[in-house]
Design an enzyme around this catalytic site. Structure first.
Site, PDB file in Angstrom:
ATOM      1  N   PHE A   1      -0.092   1.918   1.887  1.00 54.89           N
ATOM      2  CA  PHE A   1      -0.912   1.693   2.736  1.00 54.89           C
ATOM      3  C   PHE A   1      -2.576   2.459   2.882  1.00 54.89           C
ATOM      4  O   PHE A   1      -3.525   2.023   3.383  1.00 54.89           O
ATOM      5  CB  PHE A   1      -0.575   1.872   4.528  1.00 54.89           C
ATOM      6  N   LYS A   2      -2.396   3.573   2.276  1.00 55.02           N
ATOM      7  CA  LYS A   2      -3.670   4.293   2.219  1.00 55.02           C
ATOM      8  C   LYS A   2      -4.724   3.533   1.649  1.00 55.02           C
ATOM      9  O   LYS A   2      -6.144   3.717   1.681  1.00 55.02           O
ATOM     10  CB  LYS A   2      -3.446   5.671   1.049  1.00 55.02           C
ATOM     11  N   ASP A   3      -4.578   2.248   0.884  1.00 55.28           N
ATOM     12  CA  ASP A   3      -5.547   1.619   0.117  1.00 55.28           C
ATOM     13  C   ASP A   3      -6.411   0.852   1.096  1.00 55.28           C
ATOM     14  O   ASP A   3      -7.569   0.643   1.169  1.00 55.28           O
ATOM     15  CB  ASP A   3      -4.889   0.366  -0.771  1.00 55.28           C
TER      16      ASP A   3
END
Ligand SMILES: *Cc1c(COP(=O)(O)O)cnc(C)c1O
Length: 464
Positions: A110-112
């Site tokens: 999810f950091k993308d």
């Protein structure tokens, strides 16, 4: 264009604009930057409800940024062009819960969502001000690859990422070192992750070096990262309302540094009908203990099968504390000073006997995480990654018929295949990861010595 100002939680900084907030990261008084006010969105919900992810992102972020519509639209389009799903963040029903898949970006985590936005945003600001940026980061695996993929190939930016040589998983190493763009430098440091972090801190403290080489960080407290994450709370709530006809939702959030769930808190404060946020931790449960008792007290980090949640101090937590302190910086300073001295701080409970009615919290240990993965696979044929499984485990306690529960899925299970194999006796795979097996890679091995890292950077920045 918005003129939103940003202030420090510690209260000793003159307000600054969005552009400076993004480039500064941390406030000079040691606090975190927050918007001077939280915009109200309740009257926009009906209009926003049918928007595609990218259009919604522009609407949600507009009041916070000093970019015009066209600029913001371009940035958002660039950011999410690399995602492998048309919905960007699809919502999937899995038995009694809805899983929000946040892992369709280039590094499958999810950091993308935040870092694919931060890269183009940096470029835009640097072009506007005719500056350059050399990012220095230390990683134990996860954030490093998302940061690299966020800025690869970008003009005006170089990124130097240190990782402990031979001490991260081969897959995580490949996700970073198989990026061959000229502006990406992987430094395998002969030492531990702590050594890498010490080197980074020392280099950042060297002001002449920092200024001369236009050094910057992509740390987890950058406001733009939180901002980009607010969007998917709106998007997911709308999709769940479409599917169920319900008027409110709740979110279960696997939590480490409190960045993800903080974005949910902002969405709630903006007027999204969120009944509550369900905070889920693994054995590193400083935050779930806090929301159950009002006491924030440091423990030892233990390694788990959900490593991205293995934290000691949650770097974004101070932003929540500021609101809990009634936006009173003096009170917040008192709490933070107490914490600094005693490794514990305590906040008063509400009349209801809770820290905040917007939060409930629980933890899932390794055994419970395995069971959650097993059950979900057996009953619904869906494989949860171990971080997401912690969230699903904790959510079980809080399911209710009238309010759909959305569990944020923070990584693709194939990234943590060993845990999947242990839980269900089968592999989870992803073609992106399969392809890495024989990908060409590039990295340089360096001794654990800050001067070696300095020299290396000087050389590369000079183009040698
Ligand atoms: C970073 C991360 C988390 C924790 O998110 P925070 O914003 O630090 O709370 C959870 N799961 C995965 C897979 C992550 O990479």
């Amino acid at each position: 264009m918005s003129t939103m100002q940003y202030i420090s939680t510690r209260g000793s900084m003159d307000p600054i604009g969005f552009q400076d907030a993004v480039m500064t990261g941390l406030a000079p008084d040691g606090g975190l930057l927050i918007p001077a006010e939280i915009p109200h969105a309740a009257s926009s919900l009906a209009r926003w409800r049918s928007l595609a992810y990218q259009d919604l992102a522009c609407e949600v972020m507009q009041p916070f940024v000093d970019l015009n519509h066209t600029e913001l639209r371009e940035l958002v389009a660039t950011a999410y062009a690399s995602f492998r799903h048309d919905d960007i963040a699809p919502l999937i029903q899995v038995g009694p819960v809805y899983v929000l898949e946040l892992f369709h970006g280039p590094t499958l985590a999810f950091k993308d969502i935040a870092l694919q936005f931060l890269g183009p945003l940096f470029s835009r600001i640097l072009a506007r001000t005719d500056r350059r940026l050399n990012i220095l980061a230390a990683t134990s695996g996860d954030t490093g690859s998302a940061a690299i993929h966020g800025v690869r190939g970008r003009e005006r930016i170089r990124i130097f990422v240190m990782h402990p040589h031979n001490r991260i998983s081969p897959l995580q190493e490949k996700q970073m070192t198989a990026v061959l763009d000229d502006n990406v430098f992987n430094l395998a440091v002969d030492g531990t992750f702590d050594d890498c972090q010490t080197i980074m801190k020392n280099i950042f403290r060297d002001m002449p070096f920092k200024m001369r080489f236009e050094l910057g960080a992509v740390n987890s407290v950058n406001w733009a990262r939180v901002l980009a994450q607010i969007v998917y709370y709106f998007y997911a709530a709308f999709r769940a309302m479409d599917k169920t006809g319900c008027r409110e939702v709740q979110f279960a959030v696997p939590t480490g540094n409190f960045g993800d769930i903080l974005a949910g808190y902002y969405a709630l404060r903006m007027g999204l009908p969120v009944r509550r946020l369900i905070l889920a931790t693994n054995e590193n449960d400083i935050l779930s203990r806090f929301f159950n008792t009002g006491v924030y007290s440091l423990g030892q980090v233990v390694p788990t099968i959900s490593p991205s949640m293995d934290i000691q101090v949650a770097s974004n937590f101070e932003r929540f504390l500021f609101y809990k302190a009634g936006c009173d910086s003096q009170r917040l300073n008192d709490w933070m000073n107490t914490f600094q001295q005693t490794r514990t701080l305590q906040v008063p409970l509400d009349a209801d006997g809770v820290v905040d009615l917007a939060f409930v919290a629980g933890k899932g240990d390794t055994a419970e995480t395995h069971v959650a993965i097993q059950r979900c696979y057996q009953e619904h044929g869906y494989i949860l990654d171990p971080h997401t499984a912690v969230g699903v485990h904790v959510a079980q306690t809080y399911l209710c018929d009238e309010t759909p529960t959305i569990c944020l899925a923070t990584a693709h299970p194939a990234k943590f295949n060993q845990a999947i194999r242990d839980a269900i006796g089968q592999d989870s795979r992803h073609e992106l990861l399969d392809r890495l097996v024989d990908a060409e890679t590039r990295m340089d091995v360096l001794p654990s010595d800050e001067n070696a890292v300095r020299k290396y950077m000087e050389r590369k920045i000079a183009g040698q």
